[in-house]
Design a protein around this motif. Structure first.
Motif, PDB file in Angstrom:
ATOM      1  N   LEU A 132       0.833  -1.207   0.000  1.00 17.18           N
ATOM      2  CA  LEU A 132       0.000   0.000   0.000  1.00 17.18           C
ATOM      3  C   LEU A 132       0.866   1.256   0.000  1.00 17.18           C
ATOM      4  CD1 LEU A 132      -2.805  -1.019   2.520  1.00 17.18           C
ATOM      5  CD2 LEU A 132      -3.131  -0.489   0.091  1.00 17.18           C
ATOM      6  N   ARG A 133       1.945   1.223   0.760  1.00 16.20           N
ATOM      7  CA  ARG A 133       2.854   2.373   0.813  1.00 16.20           C
ATOM      8  C   ARG A 133       3.437   2.653  -0.571  1.00 16.20           C
ATOM      9  NH1 ARG A 133       7.921   1.920   1.086  1.00 16.20           N
ATOM     10  NH2 ARG A 133       7.843  -0.143   2.052  1.00 16.20           N
ATOM     11  N   ILE A 134       3.839   1.607  -1.276  1.00 19.40           N
ATOM     12  CA  ILE A 134       4.405   1.763  -2.616  1.00 19.40           C
ATOM     13  C   ILE A 134       3.354   2.308  -3.579  1.00 19.40           C
ATOM     14  CG2 ILE A 134       5.326   0.486  -4.594  1.00 19.40           C
ATOM     15  CD1 ILE A 134       6.665  -1.390  -2.492  1.00 19.40           C
ATOM     16  N   THR A 135       2.129   1.787  -3.483  1.00 19.84           N
ATOM     17  CA  THR A 135       1.039   2.263  -4.340  1.00 19.84           C
ATOM     18  C   THR A 135       0.779   3.748  -4.114  1.00 19.84           C
ATOM     19  OG1 THR A 135      -0.016   0.082  -4.389  1.00 19.84           O
ATOM     20  CG2 THR A 135      -1.424   1.992  -4.865  1.00 19.84           C
ATOM     21  N   ALA A 136       0.690   4.143  -2.845  1.00 12.55           N
ATOM     22  CA  ALA A 136       0.452   5.555  -2.528  1.00 12.55           C
ATOM     23  C   ALA A 136       1.603   6.428  -3.024  1.00 12.55           C
ATOM     24  CB  ALA A 136       0.259   5.717  -1.022  1.00 12.55           C
ATOM     25  N   HIS A 137       2.827   5.937  -2.882  1.00 15.46           N
ATOM     26  CA  HIS A 137       3.999   6.694  -3.342  1.00 15.46           C
ATOM     27  C   HIS A 137       3.911   6.946  -4.851  1.00 15.46           C
ATOM     28  CE1 HIS A 137       8.132   8.107  -3.618  1.00 15.46           C
ATOM     29  NE2 HIS A 137       8.325   7.238  -4.603  1.00 15.46           N
ATOM     30  N   HIS A 138       3.537   5.917  -5.611  1.00 15.89           N
ATOM     31  CA  HIS A 138       3.417   6.078  -7.059  1.00 15.89           C
ATOM     32  C   HIS A 138       2.342   7.098  -7.424  1.00 15.89           C
ATOM     33  CE1 HIS A 138       6.385   3.170  -8.018  1.00 15.89           C
ATOM     34  NE2 HIS A 138       5.669   2.080  -7.728  1.00 15.89           N
ATOM     35  N   LEU A 139       1.325   7.193  -6.584  1.00 13.95           N
ATOM     36  CA  LEU A 139       0.242   8.147  -6.830  1.00 13.95           C
ATOM     37  C   LEU A 139       0.526   9.527  -6.239  1.00 13.95           C
ATOM     38  CD1 LEU A 139      -2.805   5.808  -6.046  1.00 13.95           C
ATOM     39  CD2 LEU A 139      -1.979   6.507  -8.305  1.00 13.95           C
ATOM     40  N   ARG A 140       1.673   9.640  -5.560  1.00  8.46           N
ATOM     41  CA  ARG A 140       2.066  10.881  -4.878  1.00  8.46           C
ATOM     42  C   ARG A 140       1.073  11.270  -3.793  1.00  8.46           C
ATOM     43  NH1 ARG A 140       4.629  14.163 -10.042  1.00  8.46           N
ATOM     44  NH2 ARG A 140       6.357  12.717 -10.296  1.00  8.46           N
ATOM     45  N   ILE A 141       0.572  10.250  -3.094  1.00  5.81           N
ATOM     46  CA  ILE A 141      -0.310  10.450  -1.950  1.00  5.81           C
ATOM     47  C   ILE A 141       0.504  10.187  -0.692  1.00  5.81           C
ATOM     48  CG2 ILE A 141      -2.374   9.615  -0.746  1.00  5.81           C
ATOM     49  CD1 ILE A 141      -3.043  10.992  -3.373  1.00  5.81           C
ATOM     50  N   PRO A 142       0.525  11.100   0.264  1.00  5.92           N
ATOM     51  CA  PRO A 142       1.275  10.833   1.505  1.00  5.92           C
ATOM     52  C   PRO A 142       0.747   9.578   2.205  1.00  5.92           C
ATOM     53  CG  PRO A 142       0.619  13.141   1.369  1.00  5.92           C
ATOM     54  CD  PRO A 142      -0.090  12.437   0.257  1.00  5.92           C
ATOM     55  N   TYR A 143       1.679   8.732   2.637  1.00 10.55           N
ATOM     56  CA  TYR A 143       1.326   7.473   3.312  1.00 10.55           C
ATOM     57  C   TYR A 143       2.090   7.424   4.627  1.00 10.55           C
ATOM     58  CZ  TYR A 143       0.376   2.485   3.982  1.00 10.55           C
ATOM     59  OH  TYR A 143      -0.057   1.276   4.478  1.00 10.55           O
ATOM     60  N   LEU A 144       1.365   7.274   5.704  1.00 11.00           N
ATOM     61  CA  LEU A 144       1.977   7.233   7.031  1.00 11.00           C
ATOM     62  C   LEU A 144       2.012   5.796   7.534  1.00 11.00           C
ATOM     63  CD1 LEU A 144       1.154  10.186   6.570  1.00 11.00           C
ATOM     64  CD2 LEU A 144       0.621  10.349   8.997  1.00 11.00           C
TER      65      LEU A 144
END
Length: 199
Positions: A132-144
């Motif tokens: 999920l962190r990698i997916t969010a990173h690709h979308l440029r969505i902050p992931y905590l």
């Protein structure tokens, strides 16, 4: 500012005697923020994908900044009748769709799933958390990522063991809230007052 928080029982704050959960604690004292906690117990990414847009549309205003917080994943990893409730590939598809669509109408932030008490479930959640962190990173969505620090501290799981086996009490939720509030992405998320228009 309107903040719409979608997730499962951890978002809802099950086990917290004050019914604040972690998301409620992050906005205590912030009279400039109207929080809608839209967590639903046992919800998976598939459930959230099916409902978030409809529930959000009833709460959006065109004259106020809009924030979306998403946190899910633990329920997807639960085994039922010998199968995962939602497989990892489908979770990632759901996450990509949710985050992409939400980002088109407001600022978005995702908080990873916390550690469940069951060791086998925790291993599956840890793997999904990374994806999920990698997916969010690709979308440029902050992931905590909260899984690792909560697990290392031990309080979250200790309170869960003393309760229903899955959910912590107030101190566990406060610890998660503290992790979120300390993150630079969260501070930018709540303090950015640029006008955003909900479509």
């Amino acid at each position: 500012m309107r903040m719409l928080a979608f997730g499962d029982s951890f978002m809802l704050g099950v086990g917290d005697p004050y019914h604040l959960g972690w998301i409620g604690r992050t906005v205590l004292g912030r009279t400039d923020i109207t929080l809608y906690n839209l967590g639903v117990r046992r919800d998976t990414s598939q459930d959230i994908a099916a409902r978030w847009r409809r529930e959000a549309s009833d709460r959006m205003r065109t004259d106020e900044p809009l924030r979306f917080v998403f946190s899910f994943g633990a329920n997807d990893c639960v085994m039922e009748d010998g199968e995962l409730r939602v497989g990892p590939a489908d979770v990632l598809k759901n996450a990509q769709k949710i985050l992409t669509d939400a980002a088109a109408i407001g600022l978005v932030l995702m908080v990873g799933p916390p550690p469940p008490g069951d060791p086998l479930l925790a291993a599956r959640v840890a793997s999904l958390d990374d994806a999920l962190r990698i997916t969010a990173h690709h979308l440029r969505i902050p992931y905590l990522d909260v899984f690792t620090p909560l697990r290392e501290a031990g309080l979250w799981e200790a309170e869960a063991r003393e309760g229903d086996g899955a959910h912590p009490a107030q101190d566990g939720y406060q610890q998660l809230a503290d992790l979120v509030m300390a993150h630079p992405a969260w501070r930018a998320f709540v303090d950015d007052d640029r006008p955003l228009v909900a479509h």
